[in-house]
Design a protein around this motif. Structure first.
Motif, PDB file in Angstrom:
ATOM      1  N   HIS A  46      -2.452  96.527  -0.962  1.00 45.13           N
ATOM      2  CA  HIS A  46      -2.805  95.647  -2.080  1.00 45.13           C
ATOM      3  C   HIS A  46      -1.932  94.385  -2.120  1.00 45.13           C
ATOM      4  CE1 HIS A  46      -3.869  99.819  -3.130  1.00 45.13           C
ATOM      5  NE2 HIS A  46      -4.983  99.267  -3.601  1.00 45.13           N
ATOM      6  N   CYS A  47      -1.510  93.907  -0.969  1.00 44.46           N
ATOM      7  CA  CYS A  47      -0.625  92.740  -0.904  1.00 44.46           C
ATOM      8  C   CYS A  47      -1.412  91.459  -1.170  1.00 44.46           C
ATOM      9  CB  CYS A  47       0.052  92.668   0.464  1.00 44.46           C
ATOM     10  SG  CYS A  47       1.200  91.282   0.636  1.00 44.46           S
ATOM     11  N   GLY A  48      -1.045  90.766  -2.232  1.00 46.56           N
ATOM     12  CA  GLY A  48      -1.737  89.528  -2.589  1.00 46.56           C
ATOM     13  C   GLY A  48      -1.564  88.440  -1.551  1.00 46.56           C
ATOM     14  N   ALA A  49      -0.389  88.354  -0.947  1.00 48.72           N
ATOM     15  CA  ALA A  49      -0.123  87.310   0.049  1.00 48.72           C
ATOM     16  C   ALA A  49      -0.979  87.502   1.291  1.00 48.72           C
ATOM     17  CB  ALA A  49       1.365  87.306   0.418  1.00 48.72           C
ATOM     18  N   VAL A  50      -0.955  88.712   1.843  1.00 55.24           N
ATOM     19  CA  VAL A  50      -1.754  88.988   3.036  1.00 55.24           C
ATOM     20  C   VAL A  50      -3.240  88.887   2.701  1.00 55.24           C
ATOM     21  CG1 VAL A  50      -2.400  90.764   4.713  1.00 55.24           C
ATOM     22  CG2 VAL A  50       0.019  90.345   4.194  1.00 55.24           C
ATOM     23  N   GLY A  51      -3.627  89.400   1.550  1.00 54.14           N
ATOM     24  CA  GLY A  51      -5.027  89.317   1.130  1.00 54.14           C
ATOM     25  C   GLY A  51      -5.510  87.886   1.047  1.00 54.14           C
TER      26      GLY A  51
ATOM     27  N   ALA B 147      21.620  99.596   5.085  1.00 55.02           N
ATOM     28  CA  ALA B 147      20.501  98.861   5.674  1.00 55.02           C
ATOM     29  C   ALA B 147      20.197  97.593   4.883  1.00 55.02           C
ATOM     30  CB  ALA B 147      19.254  99.747   5.697  1.00 55.02           C
ATOM     31  N   LEU B 148      19.586  96.655   5.588  1.00 51.99           N
ATOM     32  CA  LEU B 148      18.959  95.499   4.951  1.00 51.99           C
ATOM     33  C   LEU B 148      17.504  95.875   4.776  1.00 51.99           C
ATOM     34  CD1 LEU B 148      18.587  92.544   4.026  1.00 51.99           C
ATOM     35  CD2 LEU B 148      18.437  91.910   6.452  1.00 51.99           C
ATOM     36  N   PHE B 149      17.005  95.811   3.551  1.00 52.26           N
ATOM     37  CA  PHE B 149      15.630  96.188   3.239  1.00 52.26           C
ATOM     38  C   PHE B 149      14.883  94.927   2.848  1.00 52.26           C
ATOM     39  CE2 PHE B 149      12.119  98.193   0.999  1.00 52.26           C
ATOM     40  CZ  PHE B 149      11.948  99.394   1.671  1.00 52.26           C
ATOM     41  N   ILE B 150      13.956  94.504   3.699  1.00 54.71           N
ATOM     42  CA  ILE B 150      13.175  93.286   3.467  1.00 54.71           C
ATOM     43  C   ILE B 150      11.791  93.703   3.000  1.00 54.71           C
ATOM     44  CG2 ILE B 150      12.200  91.209   4.517  1.00 54.71           C
ATOM     45  CD1 ILE B 150      14.484  91.407   6.626  1.00 54.71           C
ATOM     46  N   THR B 151      11.436  93.275   1.809  1.00 56.90           N
ATOM     47  CA  THR B 151      10.122  93.620   1.289  1.00 56.90           C
ATOM     48  C   THR B 151       9.578  92.490   0.447  1.00 56.90           C
ATOM     49  OG1 THR B 151       8.842  95.433   0.296  1.00 56.90           O
ATOM     50  CG2 THR B 151      10.885  94.800  -0.831  1.00 56.90           C
ATOM     51  N   CYS B 152       8.388  92.704  -0.050  1.00 59.75           N
ATOM     52  CA  CYS B 152       7.674  91.705  -0.835  1.00 59.75           C
ATOM     53  C   CYS B 152       8.296  91.570  -2.233  1.00 59.75           C
ATOM     54  CB  CYS B 152       6.212  92.132  -0.933  1.00 59.75           C
ATOM     55  SG  CYS B 152       5.128  90.916  -1.694  1.00 59.75           S
TER      56      CYS B 152
ATOM     57  N   HIS C 286     -11.297  94.554   1.580  1.00 62.24           N
ATOM     58  CA  HIS C 286     -10.909  95.744   2.328  1.00 62.24           C
ATOM     59  C   HIS C 286      -9.530  96.171   1.856  1.00 62.24           C
ATOM     60  CE1 HIS C 286      -8.707  92.827   4.692  1.00 62.24           C
ATOM     61  NE2 HIS C 286      -9.814  92.313   5.170  1.00 62.24           N
ATOM     62  N   ASP C 287      -9.035  97.294   2.365  1.00 65.64           N
ATOM     63  CA  ASP C 287      -7.766  97.828   1.858  1.00 65.64           C
ATOM     64  C   ASP C 287      -6.537  97.118   2.408  1.00 65.64           C
ATOM     65  OD1 ASP C 287      -7.422  98.768   4.422  1.00 65.64           O
ATOM     66  OD2 ASP C 287      -7.488 100.880   3.878  1.00 65.64           O
ATOM     67  N   LEU C 288      -6.690  96.238   3.344  1.00 72.64           N
ATOM     68  CA  LEU C 288      -5.632  95.406   3.907  1.00 72.64           C
ATOM     69  C   LEU C 288      -4.607  96.161   4.750  1.00 72.64           C
ATOM     70  CD1 LEU C 288      -4.824  93.076   0.858  1.00 72.64           C
ATOM     71  CD2 LEU C 288      -6.250  92.549   2.827  1.00 72.64           C
ATOM     72  N   ALA C 289      -4.764  97.458   4.934  1.00 71.72           N
ATOM     73  CA  ALA C 289      -3.751  98.219   5.670  1.00 71.72           C
ATOM     74  C   ALA C 289      -3.504  97.642   7.059  1.00 71.72           C
ATOM     75  CB  ALA C 289      -4.147  99.690   5.765  1.00 71.72           C
TER      76      ALA C 289
END
Length: 196
Positions: free
Chosen positions: A100-105, A33-38, A137-140
């Motif tokens: 807890h994603c800083g970018a999305v937050g 698989a290609l795994f794309i993540t932060c 908020h939790d950003l979920a």
């Protein structure tokens, strides 16, 4: 840094003791698989998935952003996606967002990013999210929406769109909870993220 150096010095002997056959990796790669993540240091794809060397082809970007395909503007991300699909023939692509994603937050809280203009411009171009007015908020929910948006952007890449149409490529949206280790996956039939 010294702990990393010490680990690298003894890696070969530890790998041999653990039964890893590093020699086979020299013959080539055929990841599943290609795994794309932060790029976030708290996300370790092999720890989350149990992957061994050679199992995952990884792409890490700030905010796990997948830029749309732009033929006139080649990018490292587009090259990674194309190589994974066309050359390596991965059967699946996972886009994994996280709590807890800083970018999305930063996006949903409307943070001032003038001091980091490259980050500001990357996020402005890479996400459809907008300020929601909540201070904390939790950003979920925003992260999960963001993951789905990135999955849609994968369809703009010709190799991905073609392989999905042919039934030769599966796309998966995951959400990793940093504080619990739980992984949720998007269920298209119900349009919700549920535990794996």
């Amino acid at each position: 840094m010294q702990s990393f150096i010490d680990h690298a010095r003894t890696f070969r002997s530890r790998a041999a003791q653990d039964g890893h056959t590093l020699g086979r990796l020299a013959e080539g790669q055929s990841p599943q698989a290609l795994f794309i993540t932060c790029s976030d240091s708290r996300i370790i794809p092999s720890a989350v998935t149990g992957a061994k060397p050679g199992d995952l082809f990884e792409m890490r970007t700030a905010g796990n952003i997948v830029p749309p395909h732009r033929p006139s503007a080649p990018s490292a991300e587009a090259a990674t996606i194309e190589y994974a699909v066309e050359v390596l023939g991965v059967a699946d692509i996972v886009v994994c967002g996280h709590s807890h994603c800083g970018a999305v937050g930063a996006v949903v809280r409307g943070e001032d990013l003038t001091g980091v203009p490259a980050v500001r411009d990357w996020l402005a171009d890479g996400t459809a999210l907008s300020t929601d007015g909540e201070a904390s908020h939790d950003l979920a929910t925003p992260v999960q929406r963001h993951v789905l948006d990135q999955l849609e952007k994968l369809h703009t890449h010709p190799s991905v769109a073609r392989r999905v149409r042919e039934g030769r490529l599966g796309l998966h949206g995951w959400f990793y909870e940093v504080h619990t280790g739980a992984v949720l996956t998007h269920r298209p039939d119900t349009d919700v993220f549920l535990p794996l």
